[in-house]
Design an enzyme around this catalytic site. Sequence first.
Site, PDB file in Angstrom:
ATOM      1  N   GLU A   1       0.805  -1.216  -0.069  1.00 63.24           N
ATOM      2  CA  GLU A   1      -0.148  -0.347  -0.049  1.00 63.24           C
ATOM      3  C   GLU A   1       0.789   1.169   0.104  1.00 63.24           C
ATOM      4  O   GLU A   1       0.860   2.101   0.693  1.00 63.24           O
ATOM      5  CB  GLU A   1      -0.890   0.096   1.220  1.00 63.24           C
ATOM      6  CG  GLU A   1      -2.096  -1.045   1.059  1.00 63.24           C
ATOM      7  CD  GLU A   1      -3.206  -0.986   2.276  1.00 63.24           C
ATOM      8  OE1 GLU A   1      -2.785  -0.444   3.287  1.00 63.24           O
ATOM      9  OE2 GLU A   1      -4.158  -1.327   2.107  1.00 63.24           O
TER      10      GLU A   1
ATOM     11  N   GLU B   1      -6.427  -7.596  -1.221  1.00 63.90           N
ATOM     12  CA  GLU B   1      -7.271  -8.074   0.441  1.00 63.90           C
ATOM     13  C   GLU B   1      -8.381  -7.674   0.376  1.00 63.90           C
ATOM     14  O   GLU B   1      -9.009  -6.431   0.228  1.00 63.90           O
ATOM     15  CB  GLU B   1      -6.388  -6.691   1.115  1.00 63.90           C
ATOM     16  CG  GLU B   1      -4.790  -7.159   1.276  1.00 63.90           C
ATOM     17  CD  GLU B   1      -4.179  -6.329   2.331  1.00 63.90           C
ATOM     18  OE1 GLU B   1      -4.785  -5.329   3.233  1.00 63.90           O
ATOM     19  OE2 GLU B   1      -2.921  -5.931   2.344  1.00 63.90           O
TER      20      GLU B   1
HETATM   21  C1  GLA Z   1      -4.283  -2.624   4.982  1.00 63.19           C
HETATM   22  C2  GLA Z   1      -2.710  -3.712   4.721  1.00 63.19           C
HETATM   23  C3  GLA Z   1      -2.685  -4.771   5.388  1.00 63.19           C
HETATM   24  C4  GLA Z   1      -3.439  -4.612   6.937  1.00 63.19           C
HETATM   25  C5  GLA Z   1      -4.896  -4.179   6.640  1.00 63.19           C
HETATM   26  C6  GLA Z   1      -5.611  -4.225   7.825  1.00 63.19           C
HETATM   27  O1  GLA Z   1      -4.934  -3.216   4.032  1.00 63.19           O
HETATM   28  O2  GLA Z   1      -2.392  -3.519   3.478  1.00 63.19           O
HETATM   29  O3  GLA Z   1      -1.483  -4.993   5.756  1.00 63.19           O
HETATM   30  O4  GLA Z   1      -2.696  -3.907   7.696  1.00 63.19           O
HETATM   31  O5  GLA Z   1      -4.787  -3.044   6.155  1.00 63.19           O
HETATM   32  O6  GLA Z   1      -5.310  -3.101   8.757  1.00 63.19           O
END
Ligand code: GLA
Length: 663
Positions: A145, A307
Amino acid sequence: MKSYQFGVDYYPEHWPRERWAIDAQMMKDMGIQIVRLAEFSWQKFEPREGEFHFEELDEAIAVLAAQGIDVILGTPTAAPPKWIIDRNPEIQPTDWKGQQRFFGSRHHDCQSNPAYREHIRRYVTAFAAHYAKNPAVVGWQVDNELGNSHGDLCYCDHCRDRFQAWLKEKYGAIDALNRAWGTAFWSQGYDDFTSIPAPRFPAAWGLNPSHELDWRRFTSDLVCEFHRFQADILRAAAPDKFITHNLMGFSPKPSYYELGEQLDFASHDQYPGGHFHARHDEYRADFHAAELDFIRAVKQQPFWIMEQQSGITGWEILGRAPKPGQIPLWAMQSVAHGADTIVFFRWRSCAMGTEQYWHGILPHNGIPGRYHAEISAMMKQYAPLLKEMAGAMPGAEVAILRSYDQERAIGIQPHHPDHRYIQHLLTYYKALHRANIPVDFVGETHDWSKYKVLIAPLQFLMTEAHLDKLRAYVEKGGRLVVTWRSGIKDDSNLCHTDGPVPVRFNALTGVNLLEYDCLRDCAGAVRWEGVEYKCAHWCDVLHATTAEPVAAYAHEFYAGTPAITRNRYGQGECWYVGTTMGDALADRFIAEICREAEVAPLMPTPHGVEAVHRKKDGRTWLFLLNHNETPQQADLPAGYAPWDGAPWTGELAPLGVRVFVKG
Ligand code: GLA
Ligand code: GLA
């Protein structure tokens, strides 16, 4: 590339080795084909400089591969280990107040820091070499991210130096920068590029907007270059493996169009029930749909979810529990808007660390419960659909222009305290979404010619080249929508002075601006054929030259003057909207313009029921997604049959999904 339908994010390092084989077996039984690993585990793999220990990761990959599960490996640069920070504490980033931020969570890194780059080069080179020939490793994710946690980071001396070099490259001579930034104001002239600061916390409020705009552009470029630095190493070592990145919807930093050029495909993280949003009773399916539609624009292709929410989420504070059916509904919403592959976050709720309550498919105790049952059933039911639909796109005829540069400039000067660039785009998007009219997002450099309607709000910064492209689109028959705060500034954020507002837009829009009003602490009204609607934020007081007035203001000293106009231009038409439309006005506007452009809604649905489609090779898949907790009725358009052969009674179950196919 091999095709995958479902996967999961997995952290074997959080669990005893004896458990791995059980997990892999359970994953396979569910239908999981791909797993993302390793994006936060640098310390484990390189506990001391140059001493690499990939044995445990090798073993975890082998255990998964034994079940036929492939792997994506993340580079762990979102969490540099403490020994690196101890050796080079300057890697820790500096915020805009000049305060250094410290180790203790993640992303405690400055992306321009040369010492950090050397640590990354060493690690990623060894990592890539070690896994280049492993056939179970099919792809990479760089960092995690990018742009997350770096909102007001980093303003350190290295970043400042990189900024100065970026400016020198852009402007060549310091006088050119002084002109472009208007440094005559408040005595800000610079003698040399080396004296230009990062735009840190100023003594008095009010940074130079031109300085800020270039800084935001620079930080976007820096993040993209940080990604390229790693992607180049990975590609050189393993040209057969894909590279993707888990993007974050409308997140403004960096430009995903530019980052996307380095990716084989885009990925996105989707948490519709996330704990970030305070109002859990608010309808948000349209916002989540918009983010998905935007991610499809990054490569103008289908994408992956890297995700996808799989349980109740939270860190210190939690969101609402997903209701029965809601997790599959959210996953299918991702599919309906263009995801070819869904990777769920995470396999098992973590017993340690910050994210203990960001739940996974399995609870802490590892015993399958409701989330597991619902996700398993959905995967079994829809894996064949995802397979046959791979690559299908919506074939939208309406596009919304999302510009990072306009967003940056409007972010620096929102004009009205409640005005936000993305929210403004969403007034149009949500009206299209309520009408079930498919929509694409596009960037400035994309081809717009296939769209019957192009909605381009807030064309605040205006260059001749961009204006030429907008003109050409209309000349050839396009219907263009532009709005208030268009044609105001040049590319360096100075006001145009060479004509009436919208400057250089007058022939295209057929309007001149006499003056404007900022609707502070009040609402406005627009009358369209006798019906009064709400508007907000701003009112351009317009003089129509060649344009035809469509609707007029119904408040203030400018009551009766045009609020919305349309102007024939070449083969097409340019609409001008002088205000921010309320929902009812936006609905009317979209209905009108789409009717004239012969863009048909897919079908009418009750509130909270999405109708979305994807098309490929003469076939169309139609998704009905019921975000309500009550059953809803819908009339199917002609020619569709239930995809799964189950009878269609005309009723959608609460939080239910149905898929139909035609052709
Ligand atoms: C983001 C991150 C993950 C995790 C999730 C949940 O999407 O990419 O590593 O931290 O949030 O908090
Ligand atoms: C004050 C200052 C001026 C100007 C105006 C408007 O009056 O003296 O220099 O800044 O406010 O902001």
